[in-house]
Design an enzyme around this catalytic site. Structure first.
Site, PDB file in Angstrom:
ATOM      1  N   HIS A  95    -110.418  66.387  43.960  1.00  0.00           N
ATOM      2  CA  HIS A  95    -109.874  68.160  44.423  1.00  0.00           C
ATOM      3  C   HIS A  95    -110.872  68.385  44.120  1.00  0.00           C
ATOM      4  O   HIS A  95    -111.477  69.762  44.263  1.00  0.00           O
ATOM      5  CB  HIS A  95    -108.798  67.575  44.640  1.00  0.00           C
ATOM      6  CG  HIS A  95    -108.086  66.524  45.295  1.00  0.00           C
ATOM      7  ND1 HIS A  95    -107.028  65.831  45.335  1.00  0.00           N
ATOM      8  CD2 HIS A  95    -107.746  66.886  47.109  1.00  0.00           C
ATOM      9  CE1 HIS A  95    -106.896  65.433  46.354  1.00  0.00           C
ATOM     10  NE2 HIS A  95    -106.593  65.626  46.838  1.00  0.00           N
TER      11      HIS A  95
ATOM     12  N   HIS B 170    -106.868  58.576  49.580  1.00  0.00           N
ATOM     13  CA  HIS B 170    -105.583  58.873  49.511  1.00  0.00           C
ATOM     14  C   HIS B 170    -104.729  57.056  49.561  1.00  0.00           C
ATOM     15  O   HIS B 170    -103.945  57.168  49.583  1.00  0.00           O
ATOM     16  CB  HIS B 170    -104.838  59.480  50.321  1.00  0.00           C
ATOM     17  CG  HIS B 170    -104.863  61.398  49.688  1.00  0.00           C
ATOM     18  ND1 HIS B 170    -104.227  61.565  49.069  1.00  0.00           N
ATOM     19  CD2 HIS B 170    -105.258  62.422  49.787  1.00  0.00           C
ATOM     20  CE1 HIS B 170    -104.401  63.210  48.720  1.00  0.00           C
ATOM     21  NE2 HIS B 170    -105.535  62.686  49.023  1.00  0.00           N
TER      22      HIS B 170
ATOM     23  N   HIS C 114     -98.115  69.968  45.219  1.00  0.00           N
ATOM     24  CA  HIS C 114     -99.043  70.125  46.298  1.00  0.00           C
ATOM     25  C   HIS C 114     -98.846  69.507  47.353  1.00  0.00           C
ATOM     26  O   HIS C 114     -99.205  69.992  48.682  1.00  0.00           O
ATOM     27  CB  HIS C 114    -100.587  68.907  45.483  1.00  0.00           C
ATOM     28  CG  HIS C 114    -101.309  68.427  46.578  1.00  0.00           C
ATOM     29  ND1 HIS C 114    -100.784  66.902  47.249  1.00  0.00           N
ATOM     30  CD2 HIS C 114    -102.558  68.327  46.998  1.00  0.00           C
ATOM     31  CE1 HIS C 114    -102.234  66.750  48.024  1.00  0.00           C
ATOM     32  NE2 HIS C 114    -102.667  67.729  48.048  1.00  0.00           N
TER      33      HIS C 114
ATOM     34  N   GLU D 287     -99.049  66.787  42.232  1.00  0.00           N
ATOM     35  CA  GLU D 287     -99.142  66.164  43.289  1.00  0.00           C
ATOM     36  C   GLU D 287     -98.001  65.212  43.731  1.00  0.00           C
ATOM     37  O   GLU D 287     -97.747  65.175  44.893  1.00  0.00           O
ATOM     38  CB  GLU D 287    -100.158  64.385  43.507  1.00  0.00           C
ATOM     39  CG  GLU D 287    -100.818  63.552  44.210  1.00  0.00           C
ATOM     40  CD  GLU D 287    -101.211  62.750  44.277  1.00  0.00           C
ATOM     41  OE1 GLU D 287    -101.376  61.745  45.262  1.00  0.00           O
ATOM     42  OE2 GLU D 287    -101.267  61.647  43.375  1.00  0.00           O
TER      43      GLU D 287
ATOM     44  N   HIS E 255     -98.897  71.433  51.702  1.00  0.00           N
ATOM     45  CA  HIS E 255    -100.185  71.206  52.860  1.00  0.00           C
ATOM     46  C   HIS E 255     -98.630  71.265  54.150  1.00  0.00           C
ATOM     47  O   HIS E 255     -99.159  71.732  55.200  1.00  0.00           O
ATOM     48  CB  HIS E 255    -100.599  69.322  52.887  1.00  0.00           C
ATOM     49  CG  HIS E 255    -101.939  69.618  51.595  1.00  0.00           C
ATOM     50  ND1 HIS E 255    -102.872  69.402  52.936  1.00  0.00           N
ATOM     51  CD2 HIS E 255    -101.997  69.306  51.086  1.00  0.00           C
ATOM     52  CE1 HIS E 255    -103.316  68.646  52.143  1.00  0.00           C
ATOM     53  NE2 HIS E 255    -103.127  69.599  50.884  1.00  0.00           N
TER      54      HIS E 255
ATOM     55  N   HIS F 261    -111.671  61.613  52.652  1.00  0.00           N
ATOM     56  CA  HIS F 261    -110.202  62.237  52.089  1.00  0.00           C
ATOM     57  C   HIS F 261    -108.961  61.282  52.444  1.00  0.00           C
ATOM     58  O   HIS F 261    -108.079  61.085  51.627  1.00  0.00           O
ATOM     59  CB  HIS F 261    -110.387  63.742  52.979  1.00  0.00           C
ATOM     60  CG  HIS F 261    -109.176  64.541  51.907  1.00  0.00           C
ATOM     61  ND1 HIS F 261    -108.032  64.811  52.900  1.00  0.00           N
ATOM     62  CD2 HIS F 261    -108.551  64.478  50.503  1.00  0.00           C
ATOM     63  CE1 HIS F 261    -107.164  65.342  52.031  1.00  0.00           C
ATOM     64  NE2 HIS F 261    -107.317  65.036  50.619  1.00  0.00           N
TER      65      HIS F 261
ATOM     66  N   HIS G 215    -106.234  74.171  47.343  1.00  0.00           N
ATOM     67  CA  HIS G 215    -106.908  73.560  46.480  1.00  0.00           C
ATOM     68  C   HIS G 215    -107.146  74.182  45.202  1.00  0.00           C
ATOM     69  O   HIS G 215    -107.704  73.809  44.141  1.00  0.00           O
ATOM     70  CB  HIS G 215    -107.566  72.000  46.639  1.00  0.00           C
ATOM     71  CG  HIS G 215    -106.802  70.838  47.334  1.00  0.00           C
ATOM     72  ND1 HIS G 215    -106.522  69.868  46.622  1.00  0.00           N
ATOM     73  CD2 HIS G 215    -106.004  70.507  48.753  1.00  0.00           C
ATOM     74  CE1 HIS G 215    -105.361  69.783  46.539  1.00  0.00           C
ATOM     75  NE2 HIS G 215    -105.608  68.638  48.358  1.00  0.00           N
TER      76      HIS G 215
END
Length: 627
Positions: A201, A174, A321, A306, A325, A170, A361
């Protein structure tokens, strides 16, 4: 300068970053290009999801990417290491090295060896520290200490969420696809970047639900209500750069407004994205309508959700998104009054450990699925491959159509990331899921009378739901995990295709440790560091259960002449590793079909037999966990 020489110059910059002092190189001594970095204090946790952190990190990786040559890059990296936040340095340096043409073949060491404290429980690290101090003349190996117990039902999945390799994946994904990537500055396109954000995802969610079903648990519930009470999670991680533990979230906490974002912002952004899906169009920052069409709609929506650089209107559609987080990571100390570290949701290398990651997600994936459900189902004509029939598909292992999984031991070297004051090795021994070697044997008949080129698509999905009921195809499609996708030439008549699971288009082929990179193992003058992107091989298939859990293996052949984007293989530097999840570096995504085809759209068929066409095959496969 050879790749090996470049590698040896780069590696020391990634050693013992957890032991750096908080002192910064004075502005007057810095290269002019680095005078406007260093705002995020050293000794604090860097977050890709926090807008201000990401803004500074983007500025830094663009400076590094723009270095005149490799020597100039090393000069900037050495100064940046002594100037900027430790986590930001690793992120920006890795993005630059990964994408610079003069760094082809140069590999940044695995993130779990650079920052072991993000992967190994604090109790284990303290034990290792005591053992190293007590036996400075010996190599040390300590056991991984458990982070919970069965009083928490979610702990049954700790082996999966806290797996070192999937958290590494992950983090690295990114790096390959930075949210702030600017093609006009970097002079390289990231093809279908928004769609890849959606698909990678989505596959993580599907895999997690397969794992839940393997453990006799229900599929996860989405996190739809921003005012609901949250389940608790304690990561048992400490940040050695800050000296503080990652935040623990007790049961019953709720999200709270932060200085930079409010719950109302999140609800407003979500409703605007819902409206865009309903209306099949978005408004760009000039007010112009942009169609959310069948071909590009998912790419547009992926960028919106995103909030990447490609978002058509960040100001209006927000950053759903990323702020999701941050909000969950700050739930235990939203105002910062206790100066606590955020929770693991703040970091791409730790966020998969938290059960809320998957629920969040799943909520985002439901947005994408709302759009996908609005598209017409594929017709028989769109699904068919005239003249090609799949006669059978078999998983070849010790027992045909049975895959054995188990827990196996591995070791992680700590001394490159943590200074224990010894020249000897200090390792952690830990268990992780793995599976026996297997391959696919696919029998195909080509009745066209001439050679055909096919794209072979392989998926796996559970056959039954948590109550033991046969899954309806439209529910099952969201649980389909992609195992492989590859090109195959079919001669006229009967063909037998054999493919080993280690060659999967979703998994990483090779990952070299810090010690291997220092010794020159795996250094290839023609290699491409991009190969370190991909889902871990050991996690290719779900765990299954002790009785043998029934899955369905789905194999489909489509016309490669229609799928091929052209030019595949023309770039000698292009790495074909894990193209399904990671794309093809500096090239078009090597498949014209939508990602996840044919399971990316709703299936109206009453049962799977009604959905199948002659170029498909379905086989029951049992996955048996021996542990």
């Amino acid at each position: 300068m050879t790749v090996k020489e470049k590698q040896s110059r780069l590696l020391p910059l990634f050693k013992h970053l957890t032991s750096l002092t908080r002192d910064q190189l004075p502005v007057g001594l810095r290269d002019d290009r680095l005078k406007d970095v260093g705002h995020l204090p050293r000794g604090t946790l860097f977050s890709l999801f926090h807008a201000k952190h990401l803004e500074e990190a983007t500025h830094l990786y663009e400076i590094l990417y723009g270095a005149k040559d490799f020597d100039d890059l090393m000069h900037l990296l050495e100064q940046a290491r002594n100037t900027v936040n430790e986590g930001m340095f690793v992120y920006a340096a890795t993005v630059a090295v990964l994408h610079r043409d003069d760094c082809r073949g140069v590999t940044v060491p695995p993130i779990e060896e650079v920052f072991p404290d993000r992967f190994i429980p604090v109790e284990t690290i303290r034990h290792a520290d005591k053992e190293a101090a007590a036996h400075p003349d010996k190599d040390i190996v300590v056991e991984f200490e458990e982070t919970g117990n069965i009083l928490d039902p979610e702990y049954r999945l700790a082996y999966y969420r806290e797996d070192v390799s999937i958290n590494r994946h992950h983090w690295h994904w990114h790096i390959v696809y930075p949210a702030t990537w600017r093609p006009e500055f970097m002079h390289k396109e990231k093809d279908r970047k928004g769609e890849l954000f959606y698909y990678m995802h989505q596959q993580m969610c599907a895999r997690y639900d397969c794992e839940r079903l393997s453990n006799g648990m229900h599929r996860m519930f989405p996190f739809n209500d921003f005012h609901e009470e949250l389940e608790g999670y304690s990561p048992h991680l400490t940040s050695l750069i800050s000296g503080l533990n990652y935040g623990t979230r007790p049961d019953g906490l709720k999200l709270h407004d932060l200085h930079d974002v409010t719950i109302q912002d999140m609800e407003r952004w979500r409703e605007r994205i819902h409206d865009a899906i309903d209306l099949k169009m978005v408004h760009d920052h000039h007010g112009k309508e942009v169609a959310v069409d069948d071909e590009h709609g998912i790419d547009i929506l992926g960028a919106l959700v995103e909030s990447s650089h490609e978002s058509v209107n960040q100001g209006f559609y927000g950053s759903l998104h990323n702020w999701g987080h941050v909000l969950t990571a700050r739930a235990h100390d939203p105002e910062g009054k206790f100066h606590e570290n955020p929770g693991v949701m703040s970091d791409t290398s730790t966020s998969l450990r938290d059960p809320i990651f998957y629920r969040w997600h799943r909520t985002l994936d439901n947005l994408f699925q709302e759009y996908k459900e609005s598209l017409s189902p594929y017709t028989k004509e769109e699904l068919s491959f005239p003249g090609v029939e799949v006669l059978s598909a078999t998983v070849k292992a010790k027992t045909d159509n049975v895959i054995i999984t188990s827990m196996v031991e591995s070791e992680l070297e700590l001394t490159h990331g943590i200074n224990f004051g010894t020249d000897h090795s200090v390792k952690v021994k830990y268990n992780h899921l793995d599976h026996e070697s297997f391959s696919y044997q696919i029998k195909v008949e080509n009745t066209s009378g001439s050679t055909k080129h096919a794209t072979v698509r392989v998926f796996l999905a559970p056959k039954y739901d948590e109550l033991g009921n046969l899954l309806h195809p439209n529910d099952q499609r969201r649980l389909c995990i992609e195992l492989d996708k590859f090109h195959k030439e079919l001669k006229a008549g009967k063909n037998e295709i054999t493919r080993n699971s280690v060659d999967s288009s979703v998994t990483i082929s090779t990952l070299h440790t810090f010690d291997e990179l220092e010794s020159g193992v795996g250094v290839n003058e023609n290699a491409d560091e991009y190969c370190s992107c991909g889902w871990p091989k050991n996690m290719l298939v779900p765990r299954g259960n002790n009785k043998g859990m029934t899955f369905e293996l789905f194999v489909m052949l489509t016309d490669w002449e229609h799928d091929n984007v052209g030019g595949k293989g023309s770039d000698n530097h292009m790495c074909d590793d894990a193209v399904s999840y990671c794309g093809a570096k500096d090239s078009k995504y090597p498949d014209k079909k939508p990602m996840g085809f044919p399971f990316d759209r709703r299936i109206d068929a009453h049962d799977i037999e009604e959905f199948l066409t002659p170029n498909m095959a379905l086989t029951d496969v049992k996955i048996k966990f021996e542990g």
